[in-house]
Design an enzyme around this catalytic site. Structure first.
Site, PDB file in Angstrom:
ATOM      1  N   ASP A 366       1.108  -1.413  -0.251  1.00 55.37           N
ATOM      2  CA  ASP A 366       0.261  -0.181  -0.016  1.00 55.37           C
ATOM      3  C   ASP A 366       0.907   0.833   0.363  1.00 55.37           C
ATOM      4  OD1 ASP A 366      -2.385   1.435   0.789  1.00 55.37           O
ATOM      5  OD2 ASP A 366      -3.266   0.407   0.807  1.00 55.37           O
ATOM      6  N   ASP A 367       0.377   2.525   0.264  1.00 54.25           N
ATOM      7  CA  ASP A 367       0.898   3.491   0.312  1.00 54.25           C
ATOM      8  C   ASP A 367       1.818   3.988   0.790  1.00 54.25           C
ATOM      9  OD1 ASP A 367       1.070   5.936   0.648  1.00 54.25           O
ATOM     10  OD2 ASP A 367      -0.541   6.676   1.780  1.00 54.25           O
ATOM     11  N   ARG A 443      -5.840  16.501   2.664  1.00 53.36           N
ATOM     12  CA  ARG A 443      -4.994  15.227   2.879  1.00 53.36           C
ATOM     13  C   ARG A 443      -3.656  15.797   2.711  1.00 53.36           C
ATOM     14  NH1 ARG A 443      -3.595   8.633   2.292  1.00 53.36           N
ATOM     15  NH2 ARG A 443      -3.697   8.015   3.913  1.00 53.36           N
ATOM     16  N   LYS A 476      -4.015  -1.573  -6.986  1.00 53.58           N
ATOM     17  CA  LYS A 476      -5.252   0.031  -6.014  1.00 53.58           C
ATOM     18  C   LYS A 476      -4.750   1.278  -6.123  1.00 53.58           C
ATOM     19  CE  LYS A 476      -7.000   0.326  -1.249  1.00 53.58           C
ATOM     20  NZ  LYS A 476      -6.038  -0.468   0.281  1.00 53.58           N
ATOM     21  N   TRP A 477      -5.823   1.759  -7.165  1.00 53.68           N
ATOM     22  CA  TRP A 477      -5.694   3.407  -7.334  1.00 53.68           C
ATOM     23  C   TRP A 477      -6.511   3.687  -6.450  1.00 53.68           C
ATOM     24  CZ3 TRP A 477      -4.552   4.553 -12.886  1.00 53.68           C
ATOM     25  CH2 TRP A 477      -5.032   5.407 -13.497  1.00 53.68           C
ATOM     26  N   ASP A 478      -5.843   4.229  -5.591  1.00 56.28           N
ATOM     27  CA  ASP A 478      -6.278   5.180  -4.420  1.00 56.28           C
ATOM     28  C   ASP A 478      -6.963   6.893  -5.335  1.00 56.28           C
ATOM     29  OD1 ASP A 478      -7.606   6.142  -2.310  1.00 56.28           O
ATOM     30  OD2 ASP A 478      -5.870   4.957  -1.219  1.00 56.28           O
ATOM     31  N   MET A 479      -7.400   7.405  -4.003  1.00 52.11           N
ATOM     32  CA  MET A 479      -8.013   8.882  -4.438  1.00 52.11           C
ATOM     33  C   MET A 479      -8.381   9.850  -3.457  1.00 52.11           C
ATOM     34  SD  MET A 479     -10.066  11.049  -5.288  1.00 52.11           S
ATOM     35  CE  MET A 479     -11.574  11.464  -5.128  1.00 52.11           C
ATOM     36  N   ASN A 480      -6.919  10.238  -3.030  1.00 54.61           N
ATOM     37  CA  ASN A 480      -7.565  10.497  -1.375  1.00 54.61           C
ATOM     38  C   ASN A 480      -8.408  12.523  -1.134  1.00 54.61           C
ATOM     39  OD1 ASN A 480      -7.863   8.822   0.725  1.00 54.61           O
ATOM     40  ND2 ASN A 480      -5.745   8.004  -0.657  1.00 54.61           N
ATOM     41  N   CYS A 526      -9.860   2.598  -5.832  1.00 54.16           N
ATOM     42  CA  CYS A 526     -10.829   3.107  -3.775  1.00 54.16           C
ATOM     43  C   CYS A 526     -10.731   4.537  -3.822  1.00 54.16           C
ATOM     44  CB  CYS A 526      -8.875   2.511  -3.603  1.00 54.16           C
ATOM     45  SG  CYS A 526      -9.235   3.455  -1.667  1.00 54.16           S
ATOM     46  N   ASP A 548     -13.315   2.237   4.342  1.00 50.49           N
ATOM     47  CA  ASP A 548     -11.823   2.437   4.771  1.00 50.49           C
ATOM     48  C   ASP A 548     -12.562   1.390   6.621  1.00 50.49           C
ATOM     49  OD1 ASP A 548     -10.189   3.157   3.402  1.00 50.49           O
ATOM     50  OD2 ASP A 548      -9.745   4.977   3.909  1.00 50.49           O
TER      51      ASP A 548
HETATM   52  C1  DGJ Z   1      -7.008   5.620   2.039  1.00 49.92           C
HETATM   53  C2  DGJ Z   1      -7.530   4.093   1.274  1.00 49.92           C
HETATM   54  O1  DGJ Z   1      -8.864   3.896   1.178  1.00 49.92           O
HETATM   55  C3  DGJ Z   1      -6.708   3.428   2.243  1.00 49.92           C
HETATM   56  O2  DGJ Z   1      -6.740   1.694   1.782  1.00 49.92           O
HETATM   57  C4  DGJ Z   1      -4.946   3.338   2.213  1.00 49.92           C
HETATM   58  O3  DGJ Z   1      -4.822   3.236   0.750  1.00 49.92           O
HETATM   59  C5  DGJ Z   1      -4.690   4.728   2.051  1.00 49.92           C
HETATM   60  N1  DGJ Z   1      -5.776   5.680   1.576  1.00 49.92           N
HETATM   61  C6  DGJ Z   1      -3.180   5.218   2.051  1.00 49.92           C
HETATM   62  O4  DGJ Z   1      -3.305   5.827   2.201  1.00 49.92           O
END
Ligand code: DGJ
Length: 730
Positions: A366-367, A443, A476-480, A526, A548
Site C-alpha cells: 500500500d501507500d 490530506r 490499488k488506484w486510490d484517490m483521497n 479506491c 476504510d
Molecule cells: C485510503 C485508502 O482507503 C486506504 O485503504 C489506504 O490505501 C490509504 N488511503 C493509504 O494512504
C-alpha cells in the site's frame, strides 16, 4: 427486435424481459412518456396515459388553449415551453435566449449498442442481446439537435438512456444543463430510496416517502463521493425485498451528479438524473456534440431484491470488462493497517512468507513505497521507489514475493500531487487551481488537472513505467480528496466552468489507456474507501475497496447498502486487527471473517504477529472462502434480514443451477432469555432437497423458504456472533 415503432399508434414500444416502456409522439411533434412498468405485450396506447384539463394558469401550446405540456408526461423535458417542471436540459443562445423547442424529426433502430465516445457504458457482446432506439429531436430555429438513446436488453429488465446534444446551427450554444434522462410517473405514492453516508459509513440505505416538491441527492465534490451514491429508486409503498414495484436509476458517471424526484401540484413525479447542473456549463460550438453519461433504469415488479439482482448481473457481465470480469478474485493480504508507512523490505518479505503459509494469494504493498513518503504530507507524483525502504527496488521485491508462491500488487494515487514533491516544484500549474487564490489542501495534497492532455500523458507514462518494470499483477488506484478551487490553467475563461466534467473525461482517458495497456492486471479502485464507488469506475476497474471502515459491525450496513446496486464481485472486504482502527471495537476473528467473506476477501493485519490459534482460524477461513468464492462472487444474491431494521443481518448466495447456496447470519448484540427466532431463506428450488452444513437430514427448499432456519444454540451467548450455512442439493 425488442423495439418497434407502431405507426398506427404513433408510439415506440420497448419490450424488456418482463417489462415494457412506451413513448408516444403527440401532435406529430412532442415526445410523451406513456408507460414504464410490468409487461404489456400488446399495448393499446389510447387507453394508457391520463390527462385532464387544468386551471387556466397553465399556458398552452395550441391555439385552442387545450394542450399544455405541464399536465402531460414528457420524455425529455425542455425549458421555455408550457412544461414548468424541472427541465432535462437548458441552453443559452448568443442572443441571450434560453428557450428551445424540440420536435420529433426521425428515429432509427439498430441491433446491439454502440460505444459512448469517451464515456463508460454498458455494452453488448453479441448483436442479438439488445436493441437500441435513437430518436432525433430538433429545434430548427436554432439548429439544435438532440438524439435520445434507449437500449433494451432481452434478458434484463433494464432500459438504458442517454442524450446527445448537437449544434447544427450557425452560432455557439451554451449548455447550462444536460441531464441524461427524465421520466414522468402519473402518481407520487412512492418511497424514495438513496444510498447515503460519509467516509467510513458509506451507502447506508435511506428510504423516505415522496412529498410535494423536489427531493434530490447530488454531489458537488468533483467525484461521486462518500455522502451520496449516483443511484435512487422509487418504491411502491408495499415494496419489500420480494414484492412490490421498484424503479431503479443508476448513473454511469464518477463526477458531480444530480438525481431528483419532483412531485408536482397534480401529484405526478418527475425523476431526472445526470451531470449536476450546479457549477456546470459547456460551450457547444458549431458542429460540436455533447454526449451525456448514461442512466441504467431497472424495473422490478417483484421487489427490491429482484432490482438488485438485475443490476448485479448487468454490471458484472456487461459493464465490468477484461480478464477478471468473470475470474475468481485472489485472497489478498494488504499491509496498510499492519504497518501504515512504517515498513521495509524485510518486513514485507516476512509478511509474504507468513501469508502464503496461511493460504493468502496476493500481497498488496500500500501507500509509502515511493519518493520520501513516510507520512501523508509528501511525494505524491514522485513515482520512483524509496530505496531506503526498498533497497532492491520493486522488481526484486515482487520476485521475492513470487518465490513464496504469492502474486504482487501495488498502490498508487495517480491523480494527486503533494506540494512537497519534485513534480509540484517543477510544474506548480499542473494542479486544479484558480489564479491568485489560495490552494486548499486535502490530506496535504492537491489534485492534478486531468482536464489537461499533457498531465494525462505524464500520468500514463509514469504509472506505465513502474508497472512494466516489475511483476505487478494488481493495482490499488486510490484517490483521497475532493475538489476545491476548481479551475484549469489551460482553459479559456468561458470554458473554466467545464473543468470538473473535463477532469472526469480526462480520468476516463487515463484509466482507459492504463487498463488497456496492462490487461493482465487486476485493477481495484479506491477513494478513501468508497468515495468513488460508482458504475463509471466499474467499467475500467472490476472491483472497489468498499470502505476504510473494516469493523465487522459497521461493514454489515455498508455492504448491505452497497449490495442494493453493486454485485459482491465488486466489493472488496478485508479482515483487520482488533481493536478495530476505525471504531475501537473488538469482535471475534470468526465474525470479522464471515463479514469479509461476503465480498472479495482478504486481510489487512500484521500476519507476522499472529498467535498460533489465530493463524489456525485464518487458515480455515481461507479454506472455506476458496470453496465458496465463486458462489459469493458470481452467485445470485438475496438479502434476508436488514441491519438497518434490527440486531440481526442475513444474506445468501445461490448458484445459477440452485444446487448450492451459502447463507450468512450475523447477530450484533446478544439478549438474555431472548424470544425464539427463525429466518426464511430465498432463491433456492422449492422442490429440491438440501443438506445444511453436511446434515444427514435432507430439507426441502419449500421448508427452508417457508419455515426457515432456527438460530442454532451453538451461536451461544456473547455479542458479535455469526454463522455460515452451506446448502447442497441432493
Ligand atoms: C485510503 C485508502 O482507503 C486506504 O485503504 C489506504 O490505501 C490509504 N488511503 C493509504 O494512504
Amino acid at each position: 427486435m425488442s423495439i418497434i415503432f407502431d405507426k398506427a399508434q404513433n408510439s415506440f414500444i420497448l419490450q424488456a424481459k418482463n417489462s415494457t416502456y412506451i413513448i408516444k409522439i403527440l401532435k406529430d411533434k412532442y415526445l410523451s412518456h406513456i408507460y414504464w412498468g410490468g409487461k404489456i405485450s400488446e399495448p393499446v396506447v389510447e387507453y394508457i396515459g391520463n390527462s385532464s384539463p387544468r386551471s387556466s394558469f397553465n399556458a398552452c401550446q395550441d391555439e385552442e388553449g387545450k394542450f399544455s405540456l405541464d399536465n402531460r408526461p414528457v420524455e425529455y423535458s425542455a425549458y421555455g415551453n408550457t412544461d414548468l417542471r424541472m427541465p432535462a436540459y437548458q441552453i443559452q443562445l448568443e442572443n441571450g435566449t434560453r428557450i428551445t423547442e424540440l420536435s420529433y424529426e426521425s428515429h432509427e433502430m439498430i441491433q446491439g449498442k454502440p460505444k459512448l465516445p469517451g464515456l463508460p457504458a454498458v455494452y453488448t457482446e453479441e448483436g442479438g442481446e439488445a436493441d437500441t432506439l435513437f430518436i432525433t429531436l430538433t429545434d430548427k430555429l436554432i439548429g439544435l439537435k438532440v438524439i435520445l438513446s434507449y437500449t433494451v436488453f432481452h434478458e434484463y429488465d433494464a432500459v438504458i438512456r442517454s442524450a446527445k446534444l448537437i449544434n447544427d446551427g450557425n452560432t455557439n450554444l451554451k449548455i447550462f444543463r444536460a441531464l441524461s434522462m427524465s421520466v414522468d410517473f402519473d402518481r407520487s405514492d412512492y418511497d424514495l430510496m438513496s444510498l447515503s453516508g460519509s467516509w467510513a459509513r458509506e451507502r447506508h440505505v435511506v428510504r423516505r416517502p415522496l412529498v410535494n416538491g423536489t427531493q434530490s441527492v447530488e454531489s458537488r465534490r468533483g467525484a461521486s463521493g462518500h455522502s451520496e451514491n449516483p443511484f435512487i429508486a422509487l418504491l411502491s409503498k408495499d415494496a419489500t425485498e420480494s414484492q412490490g414495484d421498484v424503479y431503479g436509476f443508476s448513473l454511469i458517471y464518477s463526477g458531480n451528479f444530480l438525481a431528483s424526484a419532483e412531485v408536482d401540484q397534480y401529484k405526478t413525479t418527475r425523476v431526472a438524473m445526470g451531470i449536476n447542473p450546479f457549477d456546470f456549463g459547456w460551450l457547444l460550438e458549431k458542429d460540436e456534440e455533447f454526449q451525456t453519461p448514461e442512466v441504467v433504469m431497472v424495473y422490478s415488479g417483484r421487489g427490491l431484491g429482484e432490482m438488485s439482482r438485475t443490476y448485479h448481473k448487468l454490471y458484472r457481465n456487461r459493464l465490468a470488462r477484461g480478464k477478471y470480469r468473470n475470474a475468481p478474485r485472489p485472497v489478498v493480504i494488504n499491509n496498510w493497517e499492519a504497518t501504515y508507512f512504517d515498513f521495509n523490505e524485510e518486513k514485507l518479505k516476512a509478511t509474504a512468507k507468513e501469508a502464503s503459509q496461511l493460504g493468502m494469494e496476493l500481497l498488496v504493498l500500500d501507500d509509502g513505497w515511493f519518493g520520501k513518503r513516510n507520512s501523508d504530507n509528501c511525494s505524491l507524483g514522485d513515482w520512483y521507489v524509496n530505496r531506503e525502504k526498498l533497497p532492491g527496488g520493486l522488481k526484486s521485491l515482487a520476485a521475492a514475493v513470487n518465490e513464496y508462491g504469492m502474486s504482487f500488487g501495488l498502490w498508487f494515487e495517480p491523480e494527486m500531487v503533494s506540494p512537497d514533491s519534485d513534480l509540484y516544484r517543477a510544474h506548480p500549474d499542473w494542479c486544479l487551481h484558480v489564479p491568485d487564490r489560495h490552494r486548499s489542501l486535502g490530506r496535504n495534497q492537491l489534485i492534478l488537472d486531468l482536464s489537461r492532455q499533457d498531465v494525462q500523458e505524464v500520468i500514463i507514462e509514469r504509472i506505465s513505467g513502474i508497472l512494466s518494470d516489475a511483476n505487478i499483477v494488481y493495482v490499488k488506484w486510490d484517490m483521497n480528496r475532493n475538489m476545491s478551487e476548481i479551475g484549469s490553467g489551460l482553459l479559456p475563461p468561458d470554458r473554466q466552468i467545464e473543468t470538473a466534467h473535463r477532469y472526469i473525461l480526462g480520468l476516463y482517458q487515463v484509466m482507459d489507456a492504463i487498463t488497456e495497456k496492462f490487461p493482465y492486471i487486476l485493477f481495484e479502485s479506491c477513494s478513501g474507501g468508497g468515495g468513488r464507488f460508482d458504475p463509471g469506475i466499474l467499467y475500467y476497474m472490476p472491483q472497489n475497496w468498499t470502505s476504510d471502515d473494516t469493523d465487522g459491525v459497521e461493514r454489515l450496513k455498508i455492504q448491505y447498502g452497497t449490495s442494493i446496486v453493486y454485485p459482491s464481485s465488486v466489493m472488496t472486504a478485508h479482515v483487520s486487527a482488533v481493536p478495530n482502527h476505525q471504531t475501537g471495537r473488538i469482535t471475534s476473528m470468526e465474525f470479522r471473517g464471515n463479514v469479509a467473506m461476503a465480498g472479495n476477501f482478504g486481510y489487512e493485519l500484521d500476519v507476522t504477529k499472529m498467535m498460533e490459534e489465530e493463524k489456525q482460524a485464518v487458515k480455515e477461513q481461507i479454506q472455506v472462502y476458496r470453496e465458496i468464492r465463486e458462489l459469493v462472487q458470481y452467485g445470485d444474491f438475496y438479502r434476508l434480514l436488514s441491519p438497518f431494521e434490527g440486531n440481526v443481518t442475513a444474506w445468501m448466495y445461490v448458484s445459477e443451477d440452485k444446487k448450492e447456496a451459502a447463507v450468512f447470519f450475523y447477530r450484533v448484540l446478544t439478549t438474555p432469555n431472548d424470544a425464539l427466532f427463525r429466518f426464511k431463506l430465498a432463491g433456492i428450488k422449492e422442490d429440491a432437497g438440501y443438506t445444511v452444513n453436511g446434515s444427514e437430514a435432507v430439507i426441502s427448499g419449500e421448508q427452508l423458504m417457508n419455515y426457515g432456519l432456527n438460530i442454532p444454540p451453538e451461536l451461544g451467548w456473547g455479542d458479535f456472533r455469526s454463522k455460515l450455512y452451506r446448502l447442497r442439493a441432493e
